[in-house]
Design an enzyme around this catalytic site. Structure first.
Site, PDB file in Angstrom:
ATOM      1  N   GLY A 150       0.837  -1.194   0.000  1.00 43.56           N
ATOM      2  CA  GLY A 150       0.000   0.000   0.000  1.00 43.56           C
ATOM      3  C   GLY A 150       0.867   1.238   0.000  1.00 43.56           C
ATOM      4  O   GLY A 150       1.794   1.357   0.799  1.00 43.56           O
ATOM      5  N   GLY A 200      -0.537   4.575  -0.174  1.00 46.21           N
ATOM      6  CA  GLY A 200      -1.303   5.789   0.103  1.00 46.21           C
ATOM      7  C   GLY A 200      -0.499   6.633   1.070  1.00 46.21           C
ATOM      8  O   GLY A 200       0.727   6.497   1.158  1.00 46.21           O
ATOM      9  N   ALA A 237      -0.160   6.531   4.296  1.00 41.46           N
ATOM     10  CA  ALA A 237       0.573   5.766   5.298  1.00 41.46           C
ATOM     11  C   ALA A 237       1.733   5.010   4.652  1.00 41.46           C
ATOM     12  O   ALA A 237       2.875   5.073   5.130  1.00 41.46           O
ATOM     13  CB  ALA A 237      -0.369   4.794   6.010  1.00 41.46           C
ATOM     14  N   HIS A 270     -21.090   9.455   6.917  1.00 41.11           N
ATOM     15  CA  HIS A 270     -20.971  10.897   6.727  1.00 41.11           C
ATOM     16  C   HIS A 270     -22.302  11.461   6.258  1.00 41.11           C
ATOM     17  O   HIS A 270     -22.897  10.952   5.325  1.00 41.11           O
ATOM     18  CB  HIS A 270     -19.879  11.152   5.675  1.00 41.11           C
ATOM     19  CG  HIS A 270     -19.395  12.551   5.655  1.00 41.11           C
ATOM     20  ND1 HIS A 270     -20.155  13.576   5.179  1.00 41.11           N
ATOM     21  CD2 HIS A 270     -18.223  13.097   6.057  1.00 41.11           C
ATOM     22  CE1 HIS A 270     -19.456  14.710   5.288  1.00 41.11           C
ATOM     23  NE2 HIS A 270     -18.290  14.443   5.817  1.00 41.11           N
ATOM     24  N   ARG A 321     -21.243  14.212  13.091  1.00 41.65           N
ATOM     25  CA  ARG A 321     -21.611  13.418  11.920  1.00 41.65           C
ATOM     26  C   ARG A 321     -22.628  12.330  12.229  1.00 41.65           C
ATOM     27  O   ARG A 321     -23.618  12.160  11.516  1.00 41.65           O
ATOM     28  CB  ARG A 321     -20.367  12.748  11.336  1.00 41.65           C
ATOM     29  CG  ARG A 321     -19.419  13.724  10.694  1.00 41.65           C
ATOM     30  CD  ARG A 321     -18.150  13.057  10.211  1.00 41.65           C
ATOM     31  NE  ARG A 321     -17.333  14.056   9.531  1.00 41.65           N
ATOM     32  CZ  ARG A 321     -16.144  13.811   8.993  1.00 41.65           C
ATOM     33  NH1 ARG A 321     -15.617  12.599   9.071  1.00 41.65           N
ATOM     34  NH2 ARG A 321     -15.480  14.765   8.390  1.00 41.65           N
ATOM     35  N   HIS A 351     -18.272   6.146   5.026  1.00 43.73           N
ATOM     36  CA  HIS A 351     -17.175   7.034   4.674  1.00 43.73           C
ATOM     37  C   HIS A 351     -15.816   6.539   5.161  1.00 43.73           C
ATOM     38  O   HIS A 351     -14.799   6.710   4.504  1.00 43.73           O
ATOM     39  CB  HIS A 351     -17.484   8.395   5.302  1.00 43.73           C
ATOM     40  CG  HIS A 351     -16.445   9.424   5.087  1.00 43.73           C
ATOM     41  ND1 HIS A 351     -16.023   9.771   3.825  1.00 43.73           N
ATOM     42  CD2 HIS A 351     -15.736  10.184   5.956  1.00 43.73           C
ATOM     43  CE1 HIS A 351     -15.094  10.709   3.942  1.00 43.73           C
ATOM     44  NE2 HIS A 351     -14.892  10.959   5.203  1.00 43.73           N
ATOM     45  N   ARG A 358     -14.286   8.947  14.245  1.00 41.74           N
ATOM     46  CA  ARG A 358     -13.114   9.737  13.893  1.00 41.74           C
ATOM     47  C   ARG A 358     -13.498  11.193  13.685  1.00 41.74           C
ATOM     48  O   ARG A 358     -14.513  11.485  13.054  1.00 41.74           O
ATOM     49  CB  ARG A 358     -12.469   9.199  12.610  1.00 41.74           C
ATOM     50  CG  ARG A 358     -11.344  10.073  12.103  1.00 41.74           C
ATOM     51  CD  ARG A 358     -10.674   9.518  10.871  1.00 41.74           C
ATOM     52  NE  ARG A 358     -11.489   9.536   9.674  1.00 41.74           N
ATOM     53  CZ  ARG A 358     -11.713  10.610   8.928  1.00 41.74           C
ATOM     54  NH1 ARG A 358     -11.213  11.772   9.273  1.00 41.74           N
ATOM     55  NH2 ARG A 358     -12.444  10.527   7.836  1.00 41.74           N
ATOM     56  N   LEU A 376      -5.933  11.794   7.728  1.00 40.97           N
ATOM     57  CA  LEU A 376      -4.710  12.141   6.999  1.00 40.97           C
ATOM     58  C   LEU A 376      -3.573  12.288   7.997  1.00 40.97           C
ATOM     59  O   LEU A 376      -2.452  11.819   7.781  1.00 40.97           O
ATOM     60  CB  LEU A 376      -4.920  13.442   6.222  1.00 40.97           C
ATOM     61  CG  LEU A 376      -6.076  13.436   5.210  1.00 40.97           C
ATOM     62  CD1 LEU A 376      -6.182  14.792   4.510  1.00 40.97           C
ATOM     63  CD2 LEU A 376      -5.869  12.338   4.160  1.00 40.97           C
TER      64      LEU A 376
HETATM   65  C1  LIG Z   1     -14.160  11.135  -0.005  1.00 43.80           C
HETATM   66  C2  LIG Z   1     -13.264  11.099   1.182  1.00 43.80           C
HETATM   67  C3  LIG Z   1     -12.828  12.284   1.768  1.00 43.80           C
HETATM   68  C4  LIG Z   1     -11.992  12.259   2.875  1.00 43.80           C
HETATM   69  N1  LIG Z   1     -11.575  13.452   3.417  1.00 43.80           N
HETATM   70  C5  LIG Z   1     -10.747  13.436   4.483  1.00 43.80           C
HETATM   71  C6  LIG Z   1     -10.268  14.661   5.042  1.00 43.80           C
HETATM   72  O1  LIG Z   1     -10.618  15.746   4.581  1.00 43.80           O
HETATM   73  N2  LIG Z   1      -9.413  14.609   6.079  1.00 43.80           N
HETATM   74  C7  LIG Z   1      -8.998  13.413   6.610  1.00 43.80           C
HETATM   75  O2  LIG Z   1      -8.200  13.432   7.532  1.00 43.80           O
HETATM   76  N3  LIG Z   1      -9.418  12.247   6.082  1.00 43.80           N
HETATM   77  C8  LIG Z   1     -10.279  12.224   5.040  1.00 43.80           C
HETATM   78  N4  LIG Z   1     -10.713  11.026   4.528  1.00 43.80           N
HETATM   79  C9  LIG Z   1     -10.145   9.765   5.031  1.00 43.80           C
HETATM   80  C10 LIG Z   1      -8.733   9.541   4.489  1.00 43.80           C
HETATM   81  O3  LIG Z   1      -8.651   9.987   3.164  1.00 43.80           O
HETATM   82  C11 LIG Z   1      -8.291   8.081   4.504  1.00 43.80           C
HETATM   83  O4  LIG Z   1      -8.609   7.500   5.723  1.00 43.80           O
HETATM   84  C12 LIG Z   1      -6.785   7.961   4.327  1.00 43.80           C
HETATM   85  O5  LIG Z   1      -6.353   8.685   3.219  1.00 43.80           O
HETATM   86  C13 LIG Z   1      -6.345   6.512   4.198  1.00 43.80           C
HETATM   87  O6  LIG Z   1      -4.968   6.456   3.889  1.00 43.80           O
HETATM   88  P1  LIG Z   1      -4.175   5.085   3.869  1.00 43.80           P
HETATM   89  O7  LIG Z   1      -2.788   5.393   3.475  1.00 43.80           O
HETATM   90  O8  LIG Z   1      -4.386   4.380   5.146  1.00 43.80           O
HETATM   91  O9  LIG Z   1      -4.901   4.199   2.748  1.00 43.80           O
HETATM   92  P2  LIG Z   1      -5.174   4.454   1.194  1.00 43.80           P
HETATM   93  O10 LIG Z   1      -4.869   5.818   0.758  1.00 43.80           O
HETATM   94  O11 LIG Z   1      -6.548   3.926   0.952  1.00 43.80           O
HETATM   95  O12 LIG Z   1      -4.133   3.532   0.478  1.00 43.80           O
HETATM   96  C14 LIG Z   1      -4.263   2.148   0.419  1.00 43.80           C
HETATM   97  C15 LIG Z   1      -3.131   1.596  -0.398  1.00 43.80           C
HETATM   98  O13 LIG Z   1      -3.122   0.195  -0.262  1.00 43.80           O
HETATM   99  C16 LIG Z   1      -3.044  -0.425  -1.512  1.00 43.80           C
HETATM  100  N5  LIG Z   1      -3.671  -1.740  -1.381  1.00 43.80           N
HETATM  101  C17 LIG Z   1      -4.843  -2.068  -0.794  1.00 43.80           C
HETATM  102  N6  LIG Z   1      -5.033  -3.389  -0.822  1.00 43.80           N
HETATM  103  C18 LIG Z   1      -3.960  -3.915  -1.421  1.00 43.80           C
HETATM  104  C19 LIG Z   1      -3.567  -5.247  -1.739  1.00 43.80           C
HETATM  105  N7  LIG Z   1      -4.287  -6.293  -1.415  1.00 43.80           N
HETATM  106  N8  LIG Z   1      -2.398  -5.411  -2.398  1.00 43.80           N
HETATM  107  C20 LIG Z   1      -1.607  -4.355  -2.727  1.00 43.80           C
HETATM  108  N9  LIG Z   1      -1.927  -3.086  -2.427  1.00 43.80           N
HETATM  109  C21 LIG Z   1      -3.086  -2.882  -1.786  1.00 43.80           C
HETATM  110  C22 LIG Z   1      -3.659   0.533  -2.471  1.00 43.80           C
HETATM  111  O14 LIG Z   1      -3.157   0.308  -3.761  1.00 43.80           O
HETATM  112  C23 LIG Z   1      -3.202   1.865  -1.886  1.00 43.80           C
HETATM  113  O15 LIG Z   1      -1.913   2.169  -2.359  1.00 43.80           O
HETATM  114  C24 LIG Z   1     -11.571  11.032   3.420  1.00 43.80           C
HETATM  115  C25 LIG Z   1     -12.006   9.847   2.845  1.00 43.80           C
HETATM  116  C26 LIG Z   1     -12.879   9.874   1.769  1.00 43.80           C
HETATM  117  C27 LIG Z   1     -13.417   8.585   1.252  1.00 43.80           C
END
Ligand SMILES: Cc1cc2nc3c(=O)[nH]c(=O)nc-3n(C[C@H](O)[C@H](O)[C@H](O)COP(=O)(O)OP(=O)(O)OC[C@H]3O[C@@H](n4cnc5c(N)ncnc54)[C@H](O)[C@@H]3O)c2cc1C
Ligand code: SF4
Ligand code: FES
Lengths: 644, 255
Positions: A40, A42, A44, A266, A337, A408, A442, A448
């Site tokens: 992953g 993203g 994190a 949400h 929310r 959400h 949350r 983020l």
């Molecule tokens: C519409 C929307 C708006 C939001 N707005 C806000 C905000 O304003 N402020 C805030 O703090 N939070 C917000 N959030 C929440 C926040 O965006 C997410 O919780 C956060 O970005 C998650 O980050 P992450 O790195 O954990 O996961 P993600 O960004 O979801 O990344 C997951 C990663 O894992 C990879 N992956 C998943 N499964 C596999 C697998 N089996 N094999 C290989 N790779 C895999 C994907 O390819 C990706 O790279 C929002 C969420 C949404 C839906």
């Protein structure tokens, strides 16, 4: 196994610095002898991969999209919190800690949350140094806003695209390490399973999504940064590819899954228009600062509106029920929310919903436009209004928006200790995929923050301790566990491909979503949950008989990818229901109808449920075993939320 | 609400990078004008799967215009007929009953087809990896407010930073040039104080990688800007050219 959260001793404010001192360090000359897998990329994962590579470790990073820049983090709009107190309005690390614990309805760990608030300030510095273009004031300094009803302005933002800009920052740091050869990036690769040897994670098995090749990768430690599982509800604001597969496979290999039923719904999303709907779009909750939420006073009026016999703009003022203002005079439209969402659902359940489907309530700007003028409203919310009009073909300057709550975010996830290690040694979990910091609910702009805190500032320290302990002995995929795991992955793929029934995978997913939304959504009851458990079991059994999966493994096959993910959701759904059944109290996003105050608000039961529920997998179709991590509160006083 | 529509789709089908592709024709009946374009394709795919045919493959993820995954060439235009949106933001109400819609993948040598409408855009990542960053490690950076940036500059840098890496600019260009995409990143960082130390080196490294990937050269037709869903301006290209030539003239030794 007894759960040990490994929260350091000592006063809250000194736990993290003391802990950092006590952690073992890896000899700099040895770092290049270690390999770390990051699944992953993203917020994190990209931040973790880049930071670990900078320290000298070799990193292999994986994502299923065609580029790390497309992770779901990209979609976050609102902003990111940090206790910088740049506005001099009384913010502090302690206040952010307190708000987060309280917002989470006292179901998160004090130690973890305090650390999150502590490192939040470093995140902003890091992102700015990378060139992330946060909003600024005319004097050239960073701008902040208040978000989600917070009393201080601590949210940093980049127009409505904060997630995108933060992710591109982390992506650039990751790219730099790719360029230096310290990170090997595997895009369009899906992790299919974790490989464990003697109970420790030693690698993963992946599928190359283009060729279908099943490959093994060995490492000294594995980090899962794979995001949330909101798509178990089929419709959510998550990107289409968001899934639970990586976390679920880890769960089946021994990682406990904590608080799976804690999901966030949400309130201000664009309602569903029909069965074709594939996802829901969120509109920033800032809209509730000026918009007024209402439903028609009677069922008859609602019916007339639905049939088009009455126009919403013709509805008389006395026929409108501004239900949030009526029920919560102190907070009005700005209730949290979960409260706003639940009340909208009540209106719809009473038959007072609007729109063709009857599953929506109004969010009205007429009063704001009258008070501020259309130009001011446009300046504040123009892009959201445009987005609404583009999707619905209705002009929100002329008639009220229709909104409805949507899934959400998932607070639940893999159980991790203070070091972000799961119950499987060497297997770590970061970001939305873990359960650690948000309790039962949350706060806006805190996901983020948590993703980047985990990746930039926590894991680089805590992982070192584990690596130093196991030593830099070379790893490879020769151990039979790799071949066995590969075989089991292939078996499952073949089982899926053998499904040649008459129902599409998407159809099963949609039905699962209906069940989850109906019985494990905004309001839950013993009866409904018990029913849902049966329905999910039936659906799962039906899936493995009558689903249809097209194509072969040895090709780019999106239908197969989706089938694997939906099959995992069909298992997760049942665990979510079990968890919701166990927790007979209401807290945060988890509302049990049996547990309400006289006023109809969520009623927590701290005597019996002040724990994190960590579930242990016991085999296919076997009941999972519940382990309770008791939560200890030494620095905050538990109180009931009230928004009257 | 307007009536449902019956449509004819001419869709590019190609098994993989090594086989030749061709158009196939499908009927899409009872299409609701409220559907998004990708939801319309979802429905077509459900039917194909039930009939035992292979569904049409296409990239997508966020479905709200921000991840840059979706990438369809619709009736001769990247992201379809409407200005400043992505394919996933396009709704069927933009089409007429009985219309024939031609759907193709991005066409560019540097973007080989993976299957049907999905193409390989890793060249974009490699260009970013060549220099699209500020070389700072985690930790040890100054307090964020120690780097004041005039609002106008910050806003201008932001405009460049909104590129979603979709590749429509390349698909729109008759030379398949990637200049708009590359210049957006170069500009963002060239405008900001954080980007200054590596400014010229970055421009050179990214342009060199762009050339190595086989993208065409820019002849200033402006087609990229016209089709860019995020309205990235071609002034970015001018800005990058300036930096690139400055680098070539005076800073060659730096690279
Ligand atoms: C519409 C929307 C708006 C939001 N707005 C806000 C905000 O304003 N402020 C805030 O703090 N939070 C917000 N959030 C929440 C926040 O965006 C997410 O919780 C956060 O970005 C998650 O980050 P992450 O790195 O954990 O996961 P993600 O960004 O979801 O990344 C997951 C990663 O894992 C990879 N992956 C998943 N499964 C596999 C697998 N089996 N094999 C290989 N790779 C895999 C994907 O390819 C990706 O790279 C929002 C969420 C949404 C839906
Ligand atoms: S410049 Fe525009 S068209 Fe080109 S990749 Fe970026 S967003 Fe897409
Ligand atoms: S699917 Fe993300 S931009 Fe279209």
């Amino acid at each position: 196994m007894k759960l040990d959260a490994k929260i350091p001793e000592g006063p809250l404010a000194q736990k993290w610095s003391k802990h950092k001192f006590n952690l073992k360090l890896v000899n700099p000359a040895n770092k290049r002898k270690y390999t770390v897998i990051v699944v992953g990329t993203g917020l994190a994962g990209a931040s973790a991969a880049a930071s670990l590579a900078e320290l000298g470790y070799n990193v292999k990073a994986f994502c299923f999209q065609d580029s790390p820049r497309r992770a779901h983090s990209i979609a976050a709009q609102g902003g990111i919190n940090a206790a910088k107190n740049y506005q001099n309005d009384g913010d502090s690390v302690h206040r952010l800690f307190y708000d987060t614990i309280k917002g989470g309805d006292y179901r998160a760990r004090e130690g973890n949350v305090y650390r999150l608030a502590e490192v939040s300030v470093n995140i902003i510095d890091q992102c700015v140094a990378q060139g992330v273009p946060f909003a600024r004031e005319y004097g050239g300094l960073l701008d902040n806003r208040s978000f989600g009803g917070s009393q201080v302005s601590r949210t940093f933002y980049a127009r409505g695209q904060t997630g995108q800009q933060l992710l591109l920052g982390a992506y650039s740091a990751l790219n730099r390490q790719i360029n230096l050869g310290k990170v090997k990036m595997y895009t369009r690769h899906e992790m299919m399973d974790v490989v464990t040897i003697d109970g420790e994670a030693k690698g993963i098995v992946t599928r190359d999504l283009i060729s279908g090749a099943i490959e093994s990768h060995a490492a000294h430690a594995v980090l899962l940064c794979t995001g949330g599982y909101g798509n178990v509800f089929y419709l959510s604001t998550n990107a289409m590819g968001c899934n639970v597969t990586a976390a679920w496979k880890a769960h089946k290999r021994g990682a406990y899954f904590a608080n799976p039923c804690f999901t966030q719904i949400h309130p201000t999303c664009i309602p569903v228009t029909g069965d074709h709907q594939s996802k829901l779009t969120l509109m920033s909750e800032s809209l509730r600062n000026d918009g007024r939420v209402w439903a028609p006073k009677t069922v008859e009026l609602a019916q007339k509106l639905r049939k088009g016999e009455l126009k919403v703009t013709d509805l008389k003022e006395e026929d409108r029920d501004y239900f949030l203002e009526r029920k919560y005079p102190a907070f009005g439209n700005l209730v949290p929310r979960d409260v706003a969402s639940r009340n909208a659902k009540e209106m719809v359940d009473e038959g007072r919903g609007v729109g063709a489907s009857g599953i929506a309530v109004y969010l009205d700007f007429a009063e704001a436009i009258g008070r501020l003028g259309e130009d001011t409203v446009r300046a504040k919310y123009g892009n959201l209004f445009d987005m609404y009009q583009q999707i619905t073909d209705e002009n929100p300057y002329k008639q009220p928006m229709r909104i409805y709550p949507a899934v959400h975010y998932t607070m639940g996830g893999l159980w991790v200790d203070y070091n972000l290690q799961t119950t499987v040694k060497g297997l770590y979990c970061l970001g939305e995929a873990n359960f650690s910091d948000h309790g039962a609910n949350r706060l806006g702009a805190s996901a983020l923050m948590q993703g980047l805190a985990d990746g930039y500032f926590v894991i680089p320290y805590t992982l070192g301790d584990y690596l130093a302990n196991i030593g830099p002995k070379a790893v490879d995929t020769s151990h039979p566990a790799f071949e066995q795991t590969k075989q089991s992955v292939l078996e499952r793929i073949n089982k899926l491909l053998a499904l040649k029934g008459d129902r599409t995978v998407n159809d099963y997913h949609r039905e699962l979503g209906h069940i989850m939304w109906e019985y494990c959504g905004m309001a839950r009851t013993e009866e409904g949950l018990t029913k849902a458990k049966g329905l999910i079991r039936e659906l799962r059994a039906d899936f493995w008989k009558n689903a249809r999966v097209s194509g072969t493994n040895e090709e780019f096959n999106q239908n197969l990818e989706n089938a694997g993910r939906v099959a995992d959701f069909l298992e997760l759904g049942e665990l979510m229901v079990d968890d919701a059944l166990d927790r007979k109290e209401s807290c945060g996003g988890h509302f049990r109808l049996e547990s309400q105050t006289d006023e109809g608000e969520a009623l927590r039961d701290d005597d019996n449920y002040a724990y994190a529920a960590a579930w242990e997998y016991k085999g296919d179709n076997q009941p999972e075993e519940l382990h309770k991590e008791e939560l200890v509160f030494e620095n905050v006083k538990l109180s009931q939320r009230s928004y009257k | 609400m307007s009536e449902n529509m019956n449509l004819t789709l001419k869709v590019w089908r190609q098994k993989n990078a090594d086989t030749k592709g061709s158009f196939a024709t499908y009927k899409a009946d009872h299409v609701s004008p409220d559907m998004s374009f990708l939801e319309m394709l979802d429905v077509v795919n459900e039917d194909l799967i039930k009939k035992g045919d292979d569904p049409i493959h296409f990239d997508h993820d966020c479905r709200e215009g921000i991840c840059g995954a979706c990438s369809l060439h619709i009736n001769g235009r990247p992201h379809g007929p409407k200005h400043a949106i992505t394919t996933c933001q396009l709704h069927m109400r933009s089409f007429k009953n009985n219309e024939t819609i031609v759907i193709e993948p991005w066409r560019a040598e540097a973007f080989p087809v993976i299957r049907d409408l999905a193409v390989d855009r890793q060249a974009f990542d490699r260009i970013q990896a060549a220099g699209g960053f500020v070389s700072v490690n985690t930790g040890g950076v100054p307090d964020a407010n120690n780097i004041p940036i005039p609002k106008v500059i910050a806003d201008e840098a932001f405009n460049s930073a909104t590129c979603i890496g979709c590749g429509a600019c390349v698909a729109a260009c008759k030379n398949a040039s990637a200049m708009l995409f590359v210049s957006a990143k170069v500009s963002q960082l060239a405008l900001l104080p954080q980007g200054q130390p590596e400014r010229y080196r970055r421009a050179q490294a990214m342009v060199a990688q762009m050339d190595a990937e086989g993208f065409g050269s820019c002849t200033n037709t402006g087609a990229c800007e016209a089709e860019c869903p995020k309205e990235i301006s071609i002034t970015n290209i001018a800005r990058m050219n300036r930096d690139y030539f400055t680098a070539k003239l005076f800073k060659e030794e730096e690279v």
